[in-house]
Design a protein around this motif. Sequence first.
Motif, PDB file in Angstrom:
ATOM      1  N   ILE A  10      48.807  36.463  29.163  1.00 47.35           N
ATOM      2  CA  ILE A  10      49.938  37.110  29.802  1.00 47.35           C
ATOM      3  C   ILE A  10      49.691  37.049  31.305  1.00 47.35           C
ATOM      4  CG2 ILE A  10      51.228  39.254  30.095  1.00 47.35           C
ATOM      5  CD1 ILE A  10      51.560  38.019  27.341  1.00 47.35           C
ATOM      6  N   PHE A  11      50.556  36.352  32.023  1.00 48.20           N
ATOM      7  CA  PHE A  11      50.401  36.228  33.469  1.00 48.20           C
ATOM      8  C   PHE A  11      51.117  37.379  34.166  1.00 48.20           C
ATOM      9  CE2 PHE A  11      50.290  31.604  32.173  1.00 48.20           C
ATOM     10  CZ  PHE A  11      48.908  31.539  32.205  1.00 48.20           C
ATOM     11  N   ILE A  12      50.388  38.075  35.021  1.00 48.85           N
ATOM     12  CA  ILE A  12      50.900  39.291  35.638  1.00 48.85           C
ATOM     13  C   ILE A  12      52.137  39.020  36.484  1.00 48.85           C
ATOM     14  CG2 ILE A  12      50.371  41.152  37.246  1.00 48.85           C
ATOM     15  CD1 ILE A  12      49.085  41.313  34.428  1.00 48.85           C
ATOM     16  N   GLU A  13      52.141  37.913  37.218  1.00 47.13           N
ATOM     17  CA  GLU A  13      53.299  37.644  38.073  1.00 47.13           C
ATOM     18  C   GLU A  13      54.574  37.482  37.250  1.00 47.13           C
ATOM     19  OE1 GLU A  13      51.340  33.535  37.503  1.00 47.13           O
ATOM     20  OE2 GLU A  13      50.716  35.637  37.697  1.00 47.13           O
ATOM     21  N   ASN A  14      54.448  36.896  36.048  1.00 45.41           N
ATOM     22  CA  ASN A  14      55.623  36.751  35.184  1.00 45.41           C
ATOM     23  C   ASN A  14      56.087  38.104  34.658  1.00 45.41           C
ATOM     24  OD1 ASN A  14      55.443  33.992  35.555  1.00 45.41           O
ATOM     25  ND2 ASN A  14      54.349  33.631  33.634  1.00 45.41           N
ATOM     26  N   TRP A  15      55.128  38.948  34.263  1.00 46.33           N
ATOM     27  CA  TRP A  15      55.491  40.271  33.753  1.00 46.33           C
ATOM     28  C   TRP A  15      56.167  41.095  34.850  1.00 46.33           C
ATOM     29  CZ3 TRP A  15      55.048  45.366  34.690  1.00 46.33           C
ATOM     30  CH2 TRP A  15      55.356  46.237  33.646  1.00 46.33           C
ATOM     31  N   ASP A  26      59.711  40.016  35.483  1.00 44.39           N
ATOM     32  CA  ASP A  26      60.597  40.400  34.387  1.00 44.39           C
ATOM     33  C   ASP A  26      60.916  41.892  34.375  1.00 44.39           C
ATOM     34  OD1 ASP A  26      60.697  37.789  33.522  1.00 44.39           O
ATOM     35  OD2 ASP A  26      59.158  38.039  31.979  1.00 44.39           O
ATOM     36  N   ASN A  27      60.036  42.704  34.955  1.00 42.93           N
ATOM     37  CA  ASN A  27      60.169  44.159  34.809  1.00 42.93           C
ATOM     38  C   ASN A  27      60.449  44.921  36.100  1.00 42.93           C
ATOM     39  OD1 ASN A  27      59.228  45.090  31.828  1.00 42.93           O
ATOM     40  ND2 ASN A  27      58.129  43.242  32.428  1.00 42.93           N
ATOM     41  N   ILE A  28      60.208  44.306  37.231  1.00 36.71           N
ATOM     42  CA  ILE A  28      60.309  45.048  38.488  1.00 36.71           C
ATOM     43  C   ILE A  28      61.734  45.519  38.769  1.00 36.71           C
ATOM     44  CG2 ILE A  28      60.707  43.037  39.983  1.00 36.71           C
ATOM     45  CD1 ILE A  28      58.740  44.348  41.983  1.00 36.71           C
ATOM     46  N   GLY A  29      62.716  44.801  38.296  1.00 36.62           N
ATOM     47  CA  GLY A  29      64.098  45.186  38.529  1.00 36.62           C
ATOM     48  C   GLY A  29      64.594  46.291  37.620  1.00 36.62           C
ATOM     49  N   ILE A  51      50.142  31.572  43.041  1.00 38.68           N
ATOM     50  CA  ILE A  51      50.420  32.810  42.311  1.00 38.68           C
ATOM     51  C   ILE A  51      50.958  33.849  43.291  1.00 38.68           C
ATOM     52  CG2 ILE A  51      49.430  34.675  40.934  1.00 38.68           C
ATOM     53  CD1 ILE A  51      47.303  32.704  39.995  1.00 38.68           C
ATOM     54  N   PRO A  52      52.217  34.255  43.143  1.00 40.35           N
ATOM     55  CA  PRO A  52      52.749  35.296  44.038  1.00 40.35           C
ATOM     56  C   PRO A  52      52.088  36.639  43.771  1.00 40.35           C
ATOM     57  CG  PRO A  52      54.321  34.784  42.293  1.00 40.35           C
ATOM     58  CD  PRO A  52      53.211  33.787  42.172  1.00 40.35           C
ATOM     59  N   GLY A  79      43.135  41.809  42.027  1.00 39.83           N
ATOM     60  CA  GLY A  79      42.284  42.007  40.851  1.00 39.83           C
ATOM     61  C   GLY A  79      42.580  40.924  39.835  1.00 39.83           C
ATOM     62  N   VAL A  80      42.599  41.266  38.583  1.00 36.32           N
ATOM     63  CA  VAL A  80      42.910  40.278  37.553  1.00 36.32           C
ATOM     64  C   VAL A  80      44.367  39.864  37.695  1.00 36.32           C
ATOM     65  CG1 VAL A  80      41.185  41.199  35.985  1.00 36.32           C
ATOM     66  CG2 VAL A  80      43.536  42.016  35.818  1.00 36.32           C
ATOM     67  N   ASN A  81      44.680  38.637  37.306  1.00 36.94           N
ATOM     68  CA  ASN A  81      46.064  38.200  37.354  1.00 36.94           C
ATOM     69  C   ASN A  81      46.572  37.698  36.014  1.00 36.94           C
ATOM     70  OD1 ASN A  81      45.023  35.488  37.213  1.00 36.94           O
ATOM     71  ND2 ASN A  81      44.721  35.543  39.426  1.00 36.94           N
ATOM     72  N   SER A  82      45.773  37.959  34.967  1.00 37.39           N
ATOM     73  CA  SER A  82      46.217  37.616  33.621  1.00 37.39           C
ATOM     74  C   SER A  82      45.400  38.410  32.606  1.00 37.39           C
ATOM     75  CB  SER A  82      46.069  36.115  33.351  1.00 37.39           C
ATOM     76  OG  SER A  82      44.693  35.742  33.348  1.00 37.39           O
ATOM     77  N   PHE A  83      45.962  38.576  31.430  1.00 41.87           N
ATOM     78  CA  PHE A  83      45.257  39.210  30.330  1.00 41.87           C
ATOM     79  C   PHE A  83      45.292  38.275  29.126  1.00 41.87           C
ATOM     80  CE2 PHE A  83      46.610  43.215  32.552  1.00 41.87           C
ATOM     81  CZ  PHE A  83      45.325  43.622  32.888  1.00 41.87           C
ATOM     82  N   GLU A  84      44.172  38.176  28.426  1.00 45.78           N
ATOM     83  CA  GLU A  84      44.056  37.262  27.299  1.00 45.78           C
ATOM     84  C   GLU A  84      44.626  37.874  26.025  1.00 45.78           C
ATOM     85  OE1 GLU A  84      40.592  34.757  24.852  1.00 45.78           O
ATOM     86  OE2 GLU A  84      40.071  36.069  26.535  1.00 45.78           O
TER      87      GLU A  84
END
Length: 248
Positions: free
Chosen positions: A113-118, A121-124, A84-85, A99-104
């Motif tokens: 929802i996996f935080i690394e994917n979000w 998708d949004n950092i740019g 997990i990056p 901390g947490v790395n996903s939300f149910e």
Amino acid sequence: MQNIYTESCPLWDRGPSRYSEYPACTQTVLSDKITENTKEKGRREHMSFVGLTFFKDRIIGYGDTKGSCFIDGKLQEDKERGKIPKVFTTKDFIICTYGVNSFEVVGDKTGEIFIENWLEDNIGKVNYPEDLVKRLHEYLLKEENLLALNEQLHFIAGYIEMGQRVLVRASVNKMELSIKREYVTIPLSAYGGNDVYVQYFNKDTIQLMSDEEDIKKNIERAVKKFDKELPYNPVGGDIIVKTWSPQK
């Protein structure tokens, strides 16, 4: 749904003017339609080890890639998700998360929802890390079926603007948004995550004030140490080190 909203700091306590829409305070939203299984409440926050080291001309980010999950009430490595990056860079800033790395997600669309994917998708879509954290909070508020009530997702971010080094510490969940900034005037290492690792490096912070190769080796050495000493080591996997510097 009835919402109660409070803001704990006045307008004159806000940060630099260009970020005045994001006060360095805590916001709270309470909803009578949100429920949560509290069995694992807050326990995933003490995972990972990440940080940033500020030098005059660059910022070094570092973090482990191990994910943890609860199986039959016991904390174990999340082997299904793999590495997990936790350190991300753009041309404008560097940011790491712990901390947490996903939300149910519950209801008709169950899942996670996996935080690394979000983040990827949004950092740019933003120019400053403050904007990214605010964007995430708005997303969590909008998703009524997302359980993100009490478990905190933490961020440490940095950038250099007009010669000024800026450190941002933030945390977010469905109920709270906290953003704090400070100017860095001397070489500094800011890190967070598992308490055992934080205390370990607090005693010898110089381990994180070196070059990229030494920082990686020193964190790997700590992981091996606590693999032997802890019943379950929440830090591990590959240690990722990234260097960010402002574009000329």
